[in-house]
Design an enzyme around this catalytic site. Structure first.
Site, PDB file in Angstrom:
ATOM      1  N   GLU A 325       0.852  -1.198   0.000  1.00 47.39           N
ATOM      2  CA  GLU A 325       0.000   0.000   0.000  1.00 47.39           C
ATOM      3  C   GLU A 325       0.891   1.252   0.000  1.00 47.39           C
ATOM      4  O   GLU A 325       0.742   2.157   0.828  1.00 47.39           O
ATOM      5  CB  GLU A 325      -0.902   0.012   1.238  1.00 47.39           C
ATOM      6  CG  GLU A 325      -1.574  -1.325   1.498  1.00 47.39           C
ATOM      7  CD  GLU A 325      -2.543  -1.330   2.666  1.00 47.39           C
ATOM      8  OE1 GLU A 325      -3.704  -1.693   2.441  1.00 47.39           O
ATOM      9  OE2 GLU A 325      -2.142  -0.981   3.778  1.00 47.39           O
ATOM     10  N   CYS A 421     -10.426   0.419   7.484  1.00 48.13           N
ATOM     11  CA  CYS A 421      -9.874   1.715   7.894  1.00 48.13           C
ATOM     12  C   CYS A 421     -10.540   2.881   7.175  1.00 48.13           C
ATOM     13  O   CYS A 421     -10.746   3.948   7.757  1.00 48.13           O
ATOM     14  CB  CYS A 421      -8.376   1.742   7.650  1.00 48.13           C
ATOM     15  SG  CYS A 421      -7.903   1.180   6.005  1.00 48.13           S
TER      16      CYS A 421
HETATM   17  O1  FUB Z   1      -2.762  -0.550   9.019  1.00 47.25           O
HETATM   18  C1  FUB Z   1      -3.867   0.239   9.412  1.00 47.25           C
HETATM   19  C2  FUB Z   1      -4.562   0.766   8.199  1.00 47.25           C
HETATM   20  O2  FUB Z   1      -5.045  -0.327   7.419  1.00 47.25           O
HETATM   21  C3  FUB Z   1      -3.670   1.524   7.250  1.00 47.25           C
HETATM   22  O3  FUB Z   1      -3.630   2.885   7.486  1.00 47.25           O
HETATM   23  C4  FUB Z   1      -4.263   1.208   5.929  1.00 47.25           C
HETATM   24  O4  FUB Z   1      -3.399   1.480   4.870  1.00 47.25           O
HETATM   25  C5  FUB Z   1      -4.602  -0.246   6.085  1.00 47.25           C
HETATM   26  O5  FUB Z   1      -3.471  -1.035   5.936  1.00 47.25           O
HETATM   27 ZN    ZN Z   2      -7.972   3.004   4.591  1.00 44.00          ZN
END
Ligand code: FUB
Ligand code: ZN
Length: 649
Positions: A325, A421
């Site tokens: 990501e 999230c």
């Molecule tokens: O790891 C916590 C949250 O979930 C991150 O900010 C997002 O990118 C997802 O991985």
């Molecule tokens: Zn998110």
């Protein structure tokens, strides 16, 4: 240095944003509660194609019940599942500021009571470790997210205190911080490291701002300073857990991915996980602001420069790859395999705002606005019950099904995610939108966003902004009891912006600066022409392609409105003459653009390739575009933001 106004000093009356805030209040928040409570059946999908990821249910509130000893069972979901509840509570807090609601408040009080019951005697709170793995509490920071969750708890507690004056969540959060202070610090015997996922840093500064208690700023500065001071910190954690038989996990630790290859003050570029990077940068900017730390500020500016000049999509999406990501290299911005997580655009809003408060260059607000109206809003459907985690700029539905490299690219918004999230992040940002509309320094007020609203400052200055923007092109600004100057931003997309007023006006590249008096009346007019956008030639993916923007909205084409979407070419000269009409098939007030184009004629053979003959057969066509944030609301569809350009001979 500029200050934010409290949320209740700005009342929105804006059609566009009030609708979104109402959607969050009336639909998103109740829906999310039901999902977090597993009270409705929804399709909870993995955020990317990986069968090992949690799906099927949220279980977030049930985890608290189990940790509190009220239920028996196992923890379910991501290690940071608790943060979904905290972000929901934060959105509830803002929403209660906007509109009191006893029923919602009672529901939130019950959730807060449950959280309190789950908190351990010593203040520790994290349901994953409490239920599943107490021995590893604070011992696997490379992935534990304990402090990330604590950060979201702190932010929720501040919002709830601001909304209701009730301290219970704040007390829980402060006890969590006390527990953190027992375990973390420069002292011998304490942990000399920070959470793999930044968030606690910015939250602690917010707690300092809320309470004026300096210990929170000091702890935020500690986490920011300690990160990367020992680039082997996380690898050492892994080794120690293996050596002591506490875990058999052998993750590959990449300190650069965790932005811990060097201290934040020495960071040169935006790298690694996008949300972490931008939450960290937000925290850094906040600390730099309060501590007058120029070294940290210079690092923030380098990160900003790298993001906005080399690594940001035209929609203000960031994060070019699903792998981690993460950010990738400069100008690597593929449109169909990108990540552009909704949370990352939200984080960009936060970062931009912090830099703006330090130095009110309109560039920061331009990016903030681009993110808000595009990469953030696209995160939710118009019904408020479906969400994008990943926000593509180009969709070929069939290839998303068959190409494993696009397993993360959803063609329509799912009901919910195993990793949830984004949806509650969307809710908390939208419900606190008024925070970004005005900002102040000692004497002056900055009008940042064109949003119908009324501001009342502590000194009693009242500023009423009447506007039907983005649907119309005027602002009527009424200032009563005014003093100081009003800085009215000149958005980069606005043309022919003019002020009609009896007051003294000065114009700079970034602002109209109006002297406010007892009673000042300003009519601001501007144009929102349809504009074509070209990319830097180094951005190879978009070579010879144009994107189209009107006002703050980037536009996109969908297959629903354009047959064979990928056969259109846009005539550059026609863009400024695009016709603006309503497209009620998305939302009643949606303004669509119709642009003259040419269309490459259908292939009449089944050949995949053909030799180019003298003249390719084309026919004149009309390309219908809608604001990017509204795509994907009418079923599965092709999507395109960048179009080939053609010039007539
Ligand atoms: O790891 C916590 C949250 O979930 C991150 O900010 C997002 O990118 C997802 O991985
Ligand atoms: Zn998110």
């Amino acid at each position: 240095m500029l200050q934010e106004f409290s949320l209740n000093s700005v009342k929105l009356s804006d059609t566009f944003w009030k609708n979104y805030q109402a959607l969050v209040k009336e639909t998103v928040i109740p829906y999310q509660y039901e999902v977090l409570n597993d009270a409705i059946t929804v399709d909870v999908q993995a955020e990317r194609a990986d069968d090992t990821l949690p799906t099927g249910k949220s279980h977030a509130l049930e985890n608290f019940r189990i940790a509190a000893g009220l239920k028996s069972g196992e923890h379910f979901g991501w290690i940071f599942q608790d943060s979904d509840v905290y972000k929901w509570l934060e959105a509830v807090g803002y929403s209660l500021i906007n509109q009191p609601d006893n029923e919602l408040e009672t529901l939130a009080d019950e959730v807060i009571e449950l959280i309190g019951k789950a908190q351990a005697e010593d203040g520790y709170l994290d349901t994953y470790f409490q239920i599943k793995n107490p021995k590893l509490a604070y011992r696997m920071l490379y992935f534990s997210h304990e402090l990330y969750c604590a950060g979201h708890l702190i932010e929720a507690a501040i919002a709830y205190d601001q909304a209701t004056g009730k301290q219970s969540l704040l007390e829980i959060a402060k006890r969590v911080v006390e527990n953190i202070q027992v375990h973390f610090g420069y002292e011998e015997g304490k942990i000399h490291g920070a959470d793999g996922h930044q968030e606690i840093e910015l939250a602690l500064v917010r707690l300092y701002e809320h309470t004026q208690d300096k210990q929170y700023l000091t702890l935020a500065a500690f986490f920011t300073d300690i990160r990367g001071s020992n680039p082997h910190f996380y690898a050492n954690e892994v080794k120690r857990n293996l050596d002591e038989g506490l875990s058999d996990e052998k993750p590959v630790i990449d300190p650069a991915y965790l932005q811990a290859n060097e201290q934040p003050k020495n960071q040169q570029i935006a790298q690694g996980h996008a949300v972490r990077m931008l939450y960290m940068a937000t925290g850094m900017a906040k600390i730099a602001n309060h501590a007058n730390d120029n070294e940290l500020l210079a690092a923030c500016e380098r990160i900003w420069e790298d993001v906005t000049k080399r690594k940001m999509y035209v929609t203000a999406g960031v994060g070019s790859t699903v792998h981690g990501e993460a950010f990738t290299g400069a100008y690597d911005l593929p449109n169909d395999t990108m990540y552009c997580e909704t949370c990352a655009s939200i984080a960009l809003v936060y970062f931009a705002y912090e830099l703006f408060k330090i130095n009110p260059k309109k560039e920061y607000m331009d990016v903030l606005e681009r993110a808000l109206y595009n990469g953030v809003l696209s995160g939710a459907s118009v019904d408020g019950k479906h969400f994008f985690y990943v926000n593509p700029l180009e969709i070929h539905p069939d290839s998303c099904r068959h190409n494993p490299g696009k397993g993360h690219v959803k063609t329509t918004r799912p009901d919910w995610f195993g990793c949830a999230c984004c949806p509650p992040n969307f809710a908390r940002l939208i419900s606190s939108l008024q925070k970004y509309v005005y900002t102040q320094d000692e004497e002056n007020v900055y009008l940042n966003l064109f949003v119908a609203s009324q501001l009342t400052t502590e000194q009693g200055v009242r500023i009423k902004q009447k506007t039907a923007f983005p649907y119309e092109n005027q602002l009527c600004i009424e200032v009563d009891n005014g003093a100081g100057k009003l800085f009215i931003r000149k958005p980069s997309w606005a043309k022919n912006m003019q002020m009609h007023t009896e007051a003294t006006v000065e114009e700079t590249a970034d602002y109209f600066i109006v002297q406010m008096d007892e009673k000042t009346r300003i009519q601001a007019s501007f144009e929102q022409p349809t504009l074509a956008i070209r990319s830097n030639p180094k951005l190879w993916t978009n070579s010879q392609l144009l994107a189209i923007q009107r006002g703050p909205f980037v536009y996109c084409g969908e297959g629903r409105d354009n047959s064979m979407l990928f056969s259109y070419r846009v005539r550059l000269a026609s863009i400024s003459k695009a016709k603006l009409t309503k497209n009620a098939s998305v939302l009643p007030e949606t303004l669509q653009l119709v642009v003259s184009a040419e269309k490459v004629k259908n292939w009449e053979t089944d050949a995949l390739y053909n030799f180019v003959s003298d003249k390719e057969e084309t026919s004149p066509a009309q390309l219908t575009l809608i604001p990017y944030h509204l795509w994907g609301n009418r079923g599965e569809n092709e999507l395109r933001v960048w179009f080939p350009e053609y010039t007539e001979n």
